[in-house]
Design a protein around this motif. Structure first.
Motif, PDB file in Angstrom:
ATOM      1  N   ARG A 157       4.305  -3.042   7.595  1.00  0.00           N
ATOM      2  CA  ARG A 157       5.584  -2.375   7.849  1.00  0.00           C
ATOM      3  C   ARG A 157       5.960  -1.489   6.677  1.00  0.00           C
ATOM      4  O   ARG A 157       5.644  -1.773   5.523  1.00  0.00           O
ATOM      5  CB  ARG A 157       6.686  -3.372   8.138  1.00  0.00           C
ATOM      6  CG  ARG A 157       7.120  -4.182   6.956  1.00  0.00           C
ATOM      7  CD  ARG A 157       8.296  -5.123   7.288  1.00  0.00           C
ATOM      8  NE  ARG A 157       8.488  -6.065   6.210  1.00  0.00           N
ATOM      9  CZ  ARG A 157       9.158  -5.817   5.094  1.00  0.00           C
ATOM     10  NH1 ARG A 157       9.741  -4.654   4.919  1.00  0.00           N
ATOM     11  NH2 ARG A 157       9.273  -6.734   4.153  1.00  0.00           N
ATOM     12  N   LYS A 158       6.643  -0.418   7.031  1.00  0.00           N
ATOM     13  CA  LYS A 158       7.138   0.485   5.995  1.00  0.00           C
ATOM     14  C   LYS A 158       8.313  -0.165   5.284  1.00  0.00           C
ATOM     15  O   LYS A 158       9.211  -0.712   5.916  1.00  0.00           O
ATOM     16  CB  LYS A 158       7.561   1.812   6.623  1.00  0.00           C
ATOM     17  CG  LYS A 158       6.381   2.651   7.096  1.00  0.00           C
ATOM     18  CD  LYS A 158       6.814   3.992   7.616  1.00  0.00           C
ATOM     19  CE  LYS A 158       6.908   4.910   6.438  1.00  0.00           C
ATOM     20  NZ  LYS A 158       6.952   6.332   6.801  1.00  0.00           N
ATOM     21  N   ILE A 159       8.280  -0.098   3.977  1.00  0.00           N
ATOM     22  CA  ILE A 159       9.391  -0.577   3.154  1.00  0.00           C
ATOM     23  C   ILE A 159      10.317   0.590   2.858  1.00  0.00           C
ATOM     24  O   ILE A 159      11.530   0.470   2.868  1.00  0.00           O
ATOM     25  CB  ILE A 159       8.876  -1.191   1.842  1.00  0.00           C
ATOM     26  CG1 ILE A 159       8.013  -2.408   2.128  1.00  0.00           C
ATOM     27  CG2 ILE A 159      10.018  -1.548   0.912  1.00  0.00           C
ATOM     28  CD1 ILE A 159       7.308  -2.951   0.926  1.00  0.00           C
ATOM     29  N   LEU A 219       0.843  -1.183   0.000  1.00  0.00           N
ATOM     30  CA  LEU A 219       0.000   0.000   0.000  1.00  0.00           C
ATOM     31  C   LEU A 219       0.881   1.238   0.000  1.00  0.00           C
ATOM     32  O   LEU A 219       1.969   1.228   0.577  1.00  0.00           O
ATOM     33  CB  LEU A 219      -0.891   0.039   1.245  1.00  0.00           C
ATOM     34  CG  LEU A 219      -1.897  -1.091   1.406  1.00  0.00           C
ATOM     35  CD1 LEU A 219      -2.668  -0.907   2.697  1.00  0.00           C
ATOM     36  CD2 LEU A 219      -2.837  -1.146   0.229  1.00  0.00           C
ATOM     37  N   ASP A 220       0.418   2.272  -0.649  1.00  0.00           N
ATOM     38  CA  ASP A 220       1.086   3.560  -0.586  1.00  0.00           C
ATOM     39  C   ASP A 220       0.720   4.156   0.769  1.00  0.00           C
ATOM     40  O   ASP A 220      -0.447   4.399   1.051  1.00  0.00           O
ATOM     41  CB  ASP A 220       0.607   4.455  -1.723  1.00  0.00           C
ATOM     42  CG  ASP A 220       1.287   5.815  -1.725  1.00  0.00           C
ATOM     43  OD1 ASP A 220       1.819   6.227  -0.679  1.00  0.00           O
ATOM     44  OD2 ASP A 220       1.272   6.469  -2.773  1.00  0.00           O
ATOM     45  N   CYS A 221       1.693   4.336   1.615  1.00  0.00           N
ATOM     46  CA  CYS A 221       1.441   4.841   2.968  1.00  0.00           C
ATOM     47  C   CYS A 221       2.341   6.046   3.252  1.00  0.00           C
ATOM     48  O   CYS A 221       2.900   6.174   4.346  1.00  0.00           O
ATOM     49  CB  CYS A 221       1.638   3.736   3.994  1.00  0.00           C
ATOM     50  SG  CYS A 221       3.303   3.035   3.972  1.00  0.00           S
ATOM     51  N   ASN A 222       2.464   6.908   2.265  1.00  0.00           N
ATOM     52  CA  ASN A 222       3.305   8.093   2.383  1.00  0.00           C
ATOM     53  C   ASN A 222       2.933   8.883   3.640  1.00  0.00           C
ATOM     54  O   ASN A 222       1.786   9.260   3.830  1.00  0.00           O
ATOM     55  CB  ASN A 222       3.149   8.961   1.138  1.00  0.00           C
ATOM     56  CG  ASN A 222       4.098  10.127   1.122  1.00  0.00           C
ATOM     57  OD1 ASN A 222       5.090  10.156   1.850  1.00  0.00           O
ATOM     58  ND2 ASN A 222       3.810  11.102   0.299  1.00  0.00           N
ATOM     59  N   GLY A 223       3.906   9.113   4.517  1.00  0.00           N
ATOM     60  CA  GLY A 223       3.685   9.887   5.733  1.00  0.00           C
ATOM     61  C   GLY A 223       3.153   9.106   6.908  1.00  0.00           C
ATOM     62  O   GLY A 223       2.920   9.668   7.973  1.00  0.00           O
ATOM     63  N   GLN A 237       5.959   3.212   0.578  1.00  0.00           N
ATOM     64  CA  GLN A 237       5.273   1.927   0.509  1.00  0.00           C
ATOM     65  C   GLN A 237       5.310   1.181   1.823  1.00  0.00           C
ATOM     66  O   GLN A 237       6.308   1.215   2.537  1.00  0.00           O
ATOM     67  CB  GLN A 237       5.935   1.018  -0.529  1.00  0.00           C
ATOM     68  CG  GLN A 237       5.651   1.365  -1.944  1.00  0.00           C
ATOM     69  CD  GLN A 237       6.180   0.261  -2.845  1.00  0.00           C
ATOM     70  OE1 GLN A 237       5.884  -0.909  -2.647  1.00  0.00           O
ATOM     71  NE2 GLN A 237       6.976   0.637  -3.834  1.00  0.00           N
ATOM     72  N   CYS A 238       4.213   0.466   2.081  1.00  0.00           N
ATOM     73  CA  CYS A 238       4.139  -0.435   3.228  1.00  0.00           C
ATOM     74  C   CYS A 238       3.767  -1.827   2.740  1.00  0.00           C
ATOM     75  O   CYS A 238       2.973  -1.981   1.813  1.00  0.00           O
ATOM     76  CB  CYS A 238       3.107   0.053   4.236  1.00  0.00           C
ATOM     77  SG  CYS A 238       3.626   1.541   5.116  1.00  0.00           S
ATOM     78  N   SER A 239       4.350  -2.812   3.377  1.00  0.00           N
ATOM     79  CA  SER A 239       4.087  -4.212   3.070  1.00  0.00           C
ATOM     80  C   SER A 239       2.974  -4.724   3.978  1.00  0.00           C
ATOM     81  O   SER A 239       2.957  -4.445   5.173  1.00  0.00           O
ATOM     82  CB  SER A 239       5.366  -5.018   3.308  1.00  0.00           C
ATOM     83  OG  SER A 239       5.090  -6.400   3.333  1.00  0.00           O
ATOM     84  N   VAL A 240       2.054  -5.476   3.404  1.00  0.00           N
ATOM     85  CA  VAL A 240       0.966  -6.099   4.160  1.00  0.00           C
ATOM     86  C   VAL A 240       1.298  -7.569   4.360  1.00  0.00           C
ATOM     87  O   VAL A 240       1.657  -8.270   3.418  1.00  0.00           O
ATOM     88  CB  VAL A 240      -0.378  -5.954   3.403  1.00  0.00           C
ATOM     89  CG1 VAL A 240      -1.488  -6.702   4.117  1.00  0.00           C
ATOM     90  CG2 VAL A 240      -0.727  -4.484   3.226  1.00  0.00           C
TER      91      VAL A 240
END
Length: 124
Positions: free
Chosen positions: A80-82, A63-67, A86-89
């Motif tokens: 977790r933030k990559i 997922l795009d989890c900018n910020g 980006q974040c990994s699910v």
């Protein structure tokens, strides 16, 4: 002749089912967020539920989890933030139908998360 027709019909049915049941899209991943109403370390707490609505298992969900930020620990095997964007699910492991990935975070605001196509995911 009747046996050949039945075999042909069975083959067409199998082909249709394999195509209908074997094709999942990123749009089959639903992300819902809601406030829990709790305050943790002075920040609002939110619960995130990530669910695969497709009959097939999906892997490598990002997922795009900018910020994205939180004052509480999130289990990195769930989310977790990559990098900064980006974040990994589920640590990129399978996400099965009807086996949602659930975690909580606490921050001043609810973060908007996008799929890789930059589509807003649902929030409640």
């Amino acid at each position: 002749m009747d046996a050949i027709a039945k075999l042909f019909l069975a083959s067409l049915t199998l082909l249709y089912l394999s195509q209908a049941l074997g094709h999942c899209e990123l749009s089959d991943i639903e992300v819902e967020q809601k406030s829990t109403g709790e305050i943790v370390k002075g920040k609002k707490e939110y619960e995130v539920v990530i669910n695969n609505t497709c009959i097939c298992t999906q892997y490598d969900i990002h997922l795009d989890c900018n910020g994205f930020n939180t004052v509480v620990s999130v289990d990195p095997t769930k989310f977790r933030k990559i990098d900064d964007f980006q974040c990994s699910v589920n640590n990129e492991h399978p996400v099965f139908t009807e086996a949602p990935i659930i975690f909580k975070y606490a921050w001043d605001i609810m973060f908007l998360m996008f799929d890789e196509a930059r589509r807003y995911l649902s929030y409640s």
